[in-house]
Design a protein around this motif. Sequence first.
Motif, PDB file in Angstrom:
ATOM      1  N   CYS A 123       0.766  -1.196  -0.153  1.00 40.66           N
ATOM      2  CA  CYS A 123      -0.074   0.084   0.077  1.00 40.66           C
ATOM      3  C   CYS A 123       0.826   1.237   0.057  1.00 40.66           C
ATOM      4  CB  CYS A 123      -0.994  -0.084   1.259  1.00 40.66           C
ATOM      5  SG  CYS A 123      -2.308  -1.334   1.132  1.00 40.66           S
ATOM      6  N   ARG A 140      -4.538   9.789   5.657  1.00 39.50           N
ATOM      7  CA  ARG A 140      -6.165  10.064   5.441  1.00 39.50           C
ATOM      8  C   ARG A 140      -6.120   9.449   3.870  1.00 39.50           C
ATOM      9  NH1 ARG A 140      -6.824  16.097   7.038  1.00 39.50           N
ATOM     10  NH2 ARG A 140      -6.410  15.774   9.237  1.00 39.50           N
ATOM     11  N   TRP A 142      -6.752   6.212   0.685  1.00 41.38           N
ATOM     12  CA  TRP A 142      -7.277   4.882   0.627  1.00 41.38           C
ATOM     13  C   TRP A 142      -6.306   3.774   0.976  1.00 41.38           C
ATOM     14  CZ3 TRP A 142     -12.442   4.160   1.200  1.00 41.38           C
ATOM     15  CH2 TRP A 142     -13.297   5.037   1.113  1.00 41.38           C
ATOM     16  N   ARG A 145      -6.262   2.941   4.602  1.00 42.04           N
ATOM     17  CA  ARG A 145      -7.560   2.463   5.257  1.00 42.04           C
ATOM     18  C   ARG A 145      -7.535   0.954   4.594  1.00 42.04           C
ATOM     19  NH1 ARG A 145     -11.639   7.338   3.382  1.00 42.04           N
ATOM     20  NH2 ARG A 145     -10.507   8.920   4.798  1.00 42.04           N
ATOM     21  N   THR A 146      -6.946   0.695   3.127  1.00 39.61           N
ATOM     22  CA  THR A 146      -6.901  -0.606   2.791  1.00 39.61           C
ATOM     23  C   THR A 146      -6.043  -1.424   3.724  1.00 39.61           C
ATOM     24  OG1 THR A 146      -7.287   0.025   0.391  1.00 39.61           O
ATOM     25  CG2 THR A 146      -6.269  -1.940   0.569  1.00 39.61           C
ATOM     26  N   VAL A 148      -5.366  -1.116   6.863  1.00 32.64           N
ATOM     27  CA  VAL A 148      -6.169  -1.304   7.838  1.00 32.64           C
ATOM     28  C   VAL A 148      -7.086  -2.499   8.040  1.00 32.64           C
ATOM     29  CG1 VAL A 148      -7.417  -0.368   9.734  1.00 32.64           C
ATOM     30  CG2 VAL A 148      -5.803   1.006   8.862  1.00 32.64           C
ATOM     31  N   ILE A 149      -7.821  -2.346   6.959  1.00 30.67           N
ATOM     32  CA  ILE A 149      -8.820  -3.404   6.643  1.00 30.67           C
ATOM     33  C   ILE A 149      -8.102  -4.563   6.423  1.00 30.67           C
ATOM     34  CG2 ILE A 149     -10.838  -4.237   5.098  1.00 30.67           C
ATOM     35  CD1 ILE A 149     -11.379  -1.186   4.744  1.00 30.67           C
TER      36      ILE A 149
END
Length: 428
Positions: A123, A140, A142, A145-146, A148-149
């Motif tokens: 990432c 901040r 994506w 966030r990817t 984290v998921i």
Amino acid sequence: MSHTSPATYLVWAIVSTILLSFLIFHLWSFDRFQCLRWNTGSSGAFKRLMTYSYLTSTPLILAYSLGFTIIKYQQGFIDVKGHIIPKPVQLWPEAEQRAVFPFLLAFSIAWSLEMITHLEELCFWLFLVNSGSVQQDWFRSWYFRTWVIGSAIAITYMPLLTILTRSDVLKCEAYTFLAGSLGSLSLTLWFTPILWAFPAFLNSLKNEGVDTDTVVRLTKFHELNMIRVCFRFIMCIPLVILGVDGVRPHNHINESMLWTDILIMASAFGCGISSSLTLVIFFPRSVKSEIANKDAARDRKRIRHGGAPSQSTFLDQDYGRYSSNSYMSSQQASPEITKPSVSLTFPPSDPYRVATPPYAGGKELEDAQSLELPRLPAMRPNRRRGGDIEMGGIDRLTENNLSQHNLRQIPSGKVHPMVHNFTSPIDF
């Protein structure tokens, strides 16, 4: 596991021990284990999380491989209808059978932590390559966030799958290998487009006028990533083969001690080498800074005992050849230039060009005009570094200040600021 020889897990244990030894040596050389402290400088929670998750995986892999090495050598081989095979797990004593699940669980947790590490790298490099002129924050984006998921999924499904299949030891191992290898293989495949696009990214940085040190640093990481991805394939593909064959009703490859030994040994070397390269990428050493820190510590000790600091404290080694010794050697090479015949002055138009008086002539004039004095480096003040004091002097800009200087020289909106301040994928 049941069909592999004790030598395979011995190889895993040796490779894991070498990896742990290299980890200790590298972190000691990096900053004397300061990166392992919870309150280390200005490091945020993200860097601490990535540091501890990566460093935890290596001892867990060592525990898994060393535990099975001991058990396999204790149980040895048996003779089944004239065939010498490793003793099946069903014939192990009850204490050894109970130890299988904890070792597999430790291996699955270590594998999930490895996937968290590789997903973060994936990432991050995607974010860096595609950032362009967009002044976007990593935390901040994506891509973050990817990560984290994906990390939440990886840390959950691997141990959970091992726990749910623990009733059948052979199936538990097969599903653990299959699930982990498919996850790692997918991340490795997603990494290949980055390797393909990175040379064009480096060329764009050169065209935008990014400083050479930054381009060299990113080029080095690109080469390390290419080698690391190759060894990630060497690790994942053999375990995919063993996992797929293990979940099928009839095993073809797992019943052959030759093929299981070859595949697992290859996977061990792939895991060890790729993990060591990940360590180098996460904690990149600067030999120049290490030598400077050693010299500064030596000078501080000399000053405490009443001595004088060394010459390297005041002049950078790159400028040492322009010191007075170099100037005296140039005078010796041209004996015609002497103090009585030539008087050097500095005109306002060019303060670094040697000027000669009107009465100098002939070879004296030619030699004096060709003689140039170097531009002196900037002054560096004394700075406090925790409990120590970093001695100042005449030196070049530090790497951090040089990055800030080069950042101001490039037009805004051309290159993401993270490129100039980049040191490692976890250092923000």
